[in-house]
Design a protein around this motif. Structure first.
Motif, PDB file in Angstrom:
ATOM      1  N   LEU A   1      65.975  53.918  66.910  1.00 33.04           N
ATOM      2  CA  LEU A   1      65.253  54.109  65.660  1.00 33.04           C
ATOM      3  C   LEU A   1      64.179  53.035  65.524  1.00 33.04           C
ATOM      4  N   LEU A   2      62.940  53.453  65.312  1.00 30.92           N
ATOM      5  CA  LEU A   2      61.841  52.506  65.155  1.00 30.92           C
ATOM      6  C   LEU A   2      61.608  52.172  63.684  1.00 30.92           C
ATOM      7  N   ILE A   3      61.478  53.192  62.852  1.00 31.37           N
ATOM      8  CA  ILE A   3      61.149  53.002  61.442  1.00 31.37           C
ATOM      9  C   ILE A   3      61.627  54.193  60.641  1.00 31.37           C
TER      10      ILE A   3
ATOM     11  N   PHE B   1      52.749  47.981  67.284  1.00 32.32           N
ATOM     12  CA  PHE B   1      53.199  49.248  66.720  1.00 32.32           C
ATOM     13  C   PHE B   1      53.031  49.228  65.196  1.00 32.32           C
ATOM     14  N   SER B   2      52.503  50.330  64.676  1.00 32.93           N
ATOM     15  CA  SER B   2      52.415  50.470  63.224  1.00 32.93           C
ATOM     16  C   SER B   2      52.647  51.927  62.854  1.00 32.93           C
ATOM     17  N   ALA B   3      53.203  52.153  61.685  1.00 32.50           N
ATOM     18  CA  ALA B   3      53.464  53.516  61.224  1.00 32.50           C
ATOM     19  C   ALA B   3      53.042  53.642  59.768  1.00 32.50           C
TER      20      ALA B   3
ATOM     21  N   PRO C   1      50.991  58.533  54.648  1.00 36.53           N
ATOM     22  CA  PRO C   1      50.090  58.615  53.504  1.00 36.53           C
ATOM     23  C   PRO C   1      50.496  59.659  52.466  1.00 36.53           C
ATOM     24  N   ASN C   2      51.246  60.671  52.900  1.00 36.42           N
ATOM     25  CA  ASN C   2      51.735  61.662  51.943  1.00 36.42           C
ATOM     26  C   ASN C   2      53.013  62.281  52.486  1.00 36.42           C
ATOM     27  N   ALA C   3      53.614  63.139  51.718  1.00 34.08           N
ATOM     28  CA  ALA C   3      54.930  63.673  52.064  1.00 34.08           C
ATOM     29  C   ALA C   3      54.910  64.611  53.258  1.00 34.08           C
ATOM     30  N   SER C   4      53.742  65.012  53.714  1.00 31.96           N
ATOM     31  CA  SER C   4      53.683  66.000  54.784  1.00 31.96           C
ATOM     32  C   SER C   4      53.056  65.465  56.063  1.00 31.96           C
ATOM     33  N   PHE C   5      52.907  64.147  56.166  1.00 37.09           N
ATOM     34  CA  PHE C   5      52.215  63.639  57.348  1.00 37.09           C
ATOM     35  C   PHE C   5      52.571  62.169  57.596  1.00 37.09           C
ATOM     36  N   SER C   6      52.814  61.862  58.869  1.00 34.98           N
ATOM     37  CA  SER C   6      53.061  60.479  59.260  1.00 34.98           C
ATOM     38  C   SER C   6      52.438  60.226  60.626  1.00 34.98           C
ATOM     39  N   THR C   7      52.042  58.988  60.849  1.00 43.79           N
ATOM     40  CA  THR C   7      51.503  58.600  62.148  1.00 43.79           C
ATOM     41  C   THR C   7      52.214  57.372  62.671  1.00 43.79           C
ATOM     42  N   LEU C   8      52.309  57.305  63.976  1.00 43.34           N
ATOM     43  CA  LEU C   8      52.797  56.121  64.680  1.00 43.34           C
ATOM     44  C   LEU C   8      51.689  55.703  65.636  1.00 43.34           C
ATOM     45  N   LYS C   9      51.212  54.490  65.457  1.00 42.76           N
ATOM     46  CA  LYS C   9      50.077  54.026  66.241  1.00 42.76           C
ATOM     47  C   LYS C   9      50.480  52.857  67.133  1.00 42.76           C
ATOM     48  N   ILE C  10      49.984  52.865  68.356  1.00 36.06           N
ATOM     49  CA  ILE C  10      50.211  51.771  69.286  1.00 36.06           C
ATOM     50  C   ILE C  10      48.840  51.242  69.698  1.00 36.06           C
TER      51      ILE C  10
END
Lengths: 109, 113
Positions: free
Chosen positions: B45-47, B65-67, B70-79
């Motif tokens: 588990l990352l986040i 790593f950052s996550a 912004p809203n209930a229907s979308f998430s991003t994980l950035k490296i």
């Protein structure tokens, strides 16, 4: 957090019942037992979960011992498509899933 | 009902490049999880987000790593920047609440050269 212990692998004949054991001797009273499986590199697939009572659904049955320190997942009639890694997970109060190594189940014809 | 949707399904990039993985949870679910799976470390588990707020990011490997959610229907994980050791399958999962069943997406297979 409670940890689980599972055998690394087991074989099962097609059409027979597969009984997968899991030990979770440090489980707390409010922690659930969840079972998932992962076929090849697909996302883990939910199978069943329980707290104290035995549970059954269209996929499997879950037997939890009275002291809750162990459980058994039963696949009643294993098919070749049931070949997968099976994970037993104890879920804490805020819902953290800690996946272990699981049991690699191979169903043979 | 569509399950958890992840994109891209496969990503090949070179060391040092920025990588962004995307996840759309099941509609109505208010908890979202990012996991990483490797042969060596298994499924980690990352986040974890609840109602779009990060609750536990103790599994995030490092500052690269950052996550976001912004809203209930979308998430991003950035490296950023990516390294070869980041090569793994990244899964997103969502659930309707704490201790509820998590439903996993198909994963993004990342290869950093």
């Amino acid at each position: 957090d409670a940890k689980t212990t599972q055998p690394p692998s087991m074989d099962c004949a097609e059409g027979r019942a597969a009984n997968l054991p899991c030990n979770h001797s440090t489980i707390s009273g409010n922690e659930y037992v969840y079972w998932y499986r992962q076929i090849h590199s697909q996302g883990p697939q939910y199978i069943i979960h329980g707290l104290k009572n035995n549970e059954t659904n269209e996929m499997a049955s879950l037997i939890i011992t009275e002291d809750r320190k162990s459980s058994t997942l039963i696949l009643p009639h294993a098919t070749l498509r049931d070949t997968a890694v099976y994970y037993c997970i104890v879920v804490n109060s805020w819902g953290k899933f800690q996946f272990g190594a699981g049991t690699q189940v191979v169903v043979t014809p | 009902d569509a399950g958890v949707i992840q994109s891209p399904r496969h990503e090949v990039t070179e060391m040092g490049q920025e990588v962004t993985l995307r996840c759309k949870p099941i509609s109505g679910h208010n908890s979202l999880f990012w996991y990483r799976q490797t042969m060596m470390r298994g499924l980690e588990l990352l986040i974890y987000f609840n109602n779009n707020v990060p609750i536990d990011d103790s599994g995030m490997p490092e500052d690269r790593f950052s996550a976001k959610m912004p809203n209930a229907s979308f998430s991003t994980l950035k490296i950023q920047p990516s390294e070869p050791r980041d090569s793994a399958v990244y899964f997103c999962a969502s659930s309707s609440g704490q201790q509820e069943t998590q439903y996993f997406g198909p994963g993004t297979r990342l290869l950093v050269l």
